[in-house]
Design a protein around this motif. Structure first.
Motif, PDB file in Angstrom:
ATOM      1  N   ASN A 182       0.813  -1.219   0.000  1.00 47.32           N
ATOM      2  CA  ASN A 182       0.000   0.000   0.000  1.00 47.32           C
ATOM      3  C   ASN A 182       0.848   1.271   0.000  1.00 47.32           C
ATOM      4  O   ASN A 182       0.319   2.359  -0.162  1.00 47.32           O
ATOM      5  CB  ASN A 182      -0.986  -0.009   1.174  1.00 47.32           C
ATOM      6  N   GLN A 183       2.160   1.147   0.175  1.00 45.20           N
ATOM      7  CA  GLN A 183       3.042   2.313   0.154  1.00 45.20           C
ATOM      8  C   GLN A 183       3.643   2.570  -1.231  1.00 45.20           C
ATOM      9  O   GLN A 183       4.341   3.552  -1.425  1.00 45.20           O
ATOM     10  CB  GLN A 183       4.178   2.131   1.166  1.00 45.20           C
ATOM     11  N   LEU A 184       3.347   1.684  -2.162  1.00 43.66           N
ATOM     12  CA  LEU A 184       3.930   1.790  -3.496  1.00 43.66           C
ATOM     13  C   LEU A 184       2.910   2.307  -4.504  1.00 43.66           C
ATOM     14  O   LEU A 184       1.723   2.026  -4.384  1.00 43.66           O
ATOM     15  CB  LEU A 184       4.454   0.417  -3.941  1.00 43.66           C
ATOM     16  N   LYS A 185       3.391   3.044  -5.483  1.00 45.72           N
ATOM     17  CA  LYS A 185       2.501   3.619  -6.502  1.00 45.72           C
ATOM     18  C   LYS A 185       1.935   2.548  -7.428  1.00 45.72           C
ATOM     19  O   LYS A 185       0.770   2.574  -7.780  1.00 45.72           O
ATOM     20  CB  LYS A 185       3.251   4.672  -7.327  1.00 45.72           C
ATOM     21  N   HIS A 186       2.781   1.648  -7.846  1.00 46.53           N
ATOM     22  CA  HIS A 186       2.368   0.594  -8.763  1.00 46.53           C
ATOM     23  C   HIS A 186       2.864  -0.738  -8.212  1.00 46.53           C
ATOM     24  O   HIS A 186       4.020  -0.856  -7.806  1.00 46.53           O
ATOM     25  CB  HIS A 186       2.963   0.803 -10.165  1.00 46.53           C
ATOM     26  N   VAL A 187       1.999  -1.739  -8.234  1.00 44.83           N
ATOM     27  CA  VAL A 187       2.363  -3.059  -7.736  1.00 44.83           C
ATOM     28  C   VAL A 187       2.015  -4.096  -8.786  1.00 44.83           C
ATOM     29  O   VAL A 187       0.894  -4.112  -9.307  1.00 44.83           O
ATOM     30  CB  VAL A 187       1.619  -3.379  -6.410  1.00 44.83           C
ATOM     31  N   TRP A 188       2.979  -4.924  -9.088  1.00 43.62           N
ATOM     32  CA  TRP A 188       2.725  -6.096  -9.913  1.00 43.62           C
ATOM     33  C   TRP A 188       2.871  -7.286  -8.990  1.00 43.62           C
ATOM     34  O   TRP A 188       3.935  -7.526  -8.421  1.00 43.62           O
ATOM     35  CB  TRP A 188       3.749  -6.230 -11.038  1.00 43.62           C
ATOM     36  N   ASP A 189       1.827  -8.024  -8.866  1.00 45.03           N
ATOM     37  CA  ASP A 189       1.826  -9.181  -7.991  1.00 45.03           C
ATOM     38  C   ASP A 189       2.059 -10.424  -8.850  1.00 45.03           C
ATOM     39  O   ASP A 189       1.240 -10.740  -9.714  1.00 45.03           O
ATOM     40  CB  ASP A 189       0.482  -9.250  -7.249  1.00 45.03           C
ATOM     41  N   VAL A 190       3.172 -11.086  -8.640  1.00 44.98           N
ATOM     42  CA  VAL A 190       3.522 -12.266  -9.418  1.00 44.98           C
ATOM     43  C   VAL A 190       3.309 -13.495  -8.536  1.00 44.98           C
ATOM     44  O   VAL A 190       3.843 -13.576  -7.436  1.00 44.98           O
ATOM     45  CB  VAL A 190       4.988 -12.214  -9.905  1.00 44.98           C
ATOM     46  N   ASN A 191       2.506 -14.424  -9.032  1.00 46.31           N
ATOM     47  CA  ASN A 191       2.201 -15.634  -8.278  1.00 46.31           C
ATOM     48  C   ASN A 191       2.448 -16.867  -9.133  1.00 46.31           C
ATOM     49  O   ASN A 191       2.341 -16.821 -10.358  1.00 46.31           O
ATOM     50  CB  ASN A 191       0.731 -15.642  -7.829  1.00 46.31           C
ATOM     51  N   LEU A 192       2.713 -17.951  -8.455  1.00 40.56           N
ATOM     52  CA  LEU A 192       2.888 -19.231  -9.143  1.00 40.56           C
ATOM     53  C   LEU A 192       1.614 -20.045  -8.956  1.00 40.56           C
ATOM     54  O   LEU A 192       1.258 -20.421  -7.847  1.00 40.56           O
ATOM     55  CB  LEU A 192       4.096 -19.987  -8.578  1.00 40.56           C
ATOM     56  N   HIS A 193       0.922 -20.260 -10.058  1.00 40.47           N
ATOM     57  CA  HIS A 193      -0.308 -21.046 -10.049  1.00 40.47           C
ATOM     58  C   HIS A 193       0.060 -22.493 -10.372  1.00 40.47           C
ATOM     59  O   HIS A 193       0.848 -22.752 -11.280  1.00 40.47           O
ATOM     60  CB  HIS A 193      -1.295 -20.491 -11.082  1.00 40.47           C
ATOM     61  N   SER A 194      -0.517 -23.443  -9.636  1.00 36.52           N
ATOM     62  CA  SER A 194      -0.133 -24.851  -9.800  1.00 36.52           C
ATOM     63  C   SER A 194      -0.406 -25.377 -11.203  1.00 36.52           C
ATOM     64  O   SER A 194       0.321 -26.236 -11.700  1.00 36.52           O
ATOM     65  CB  SER A 194      -0.833 -25.719  -8.761  1.00 36.52           C
ATOM     66  N   GLU A 195      -1.441 -24.871 -11.868  1.00 32.71           N
ATOM     67  CA  GLU A 195      -1.777 -25.367 -13.204  1.00 32.71           C
ATOM     68  C   GLU A 195      -1.349 -24.415 -14.317  1.00 32.71           C
ATOM     69  O   GLU A 195      -0.935 -24.843 -15.385  1.00 32.71           O
ATOM     70  CB  GLU A 195      -3.291 -25.633 -13.293  1.00 32.71           C
TER      71      GLU A 195
END
Length: 186
Positions: free
Chosen positions: A167-180
């Protein structure tokens, strides 16, 4: 007699090779000496600039707790603490990380200035907040924000696993590893 003549020719050939190798060695030693002089000359010019810039960065990152540094010709960093210059080894892991971040950003500044570039372009920081407490994380983020808006950095990309700073950052890219589906960008 013929064998002696062949041995003599081999000796003359080897002597010639030794002379060539001696000449190469002399040139390499001379080059090494001149490069040391050049390195010391450059270090003498750059170290004071790095000291000032690193001190400014530390002042921002540490909320004025640390603001004076000494950088010697071998680029070893000492930090002024309670009126005494101390080597990095005397500080905690989080403080060392903060000092090194300030130093690396200052090096980027100097390189950019030396190239007469308008902008540094991009700075990528990987897990620079992990060893910091919440206050220091905030200070570093504020310092980076000031740096990106007032200095010559075009873009800052920060990799972190710390959820609380999103919440302190202007832009956030959330990278996740999906099992499939594999890696996903949200």
């Amino acid at each position: 007699l013929r064998g002696l003549k062949i041995n003599l020719e081999d000796c003359i050939k080897k002597k010639s090779e030794i002379k060539k190798d001696e000449r190469r060695l002399f040139l390499l030693i001379t080059l090494e000496e001149r490069l040391k002089i050049f390195r010391n000359t450059i270090a003498g010019k750059i170290a004071p600039i790095l000291q000032n810039r690193t001190g400014e960065r530390l002042n921002q990152i540490t909320n004025s707790k640390y603001n004076l540094v000494h950088i010697d010709g071998s680029y070893n960093i000492q930090i002024m603490h309670e009126g005494e210059l101390l080597p990095l080894e005397r500080f905690s892991g989080g403080e060392k990380d903060a000092f090194n971040l300030a130093f690396r950003l200052s090096i980027s500044d100097v390189i950019t200035d030396m190239q007469d570039a308008e902008k540094m372009g991009i700075v990528v920081l990987d897990e620079v907040l992990g060893s910091q407490d919440a206050d220091r994380q905030r200070s570093i983020l504020q310092s980076l924000d000031k740096l990106s808006s007032s200095r010559n950095i075009g873009q800052i990309i920060m990799v972190t696993h710390i959820e609380s700073i999103k919440n302190q950052l202007k832009h956030v890219w959330d990278v996740n590893l999906h099992s499939e589906k594999g890696t996903q960008l949200n």
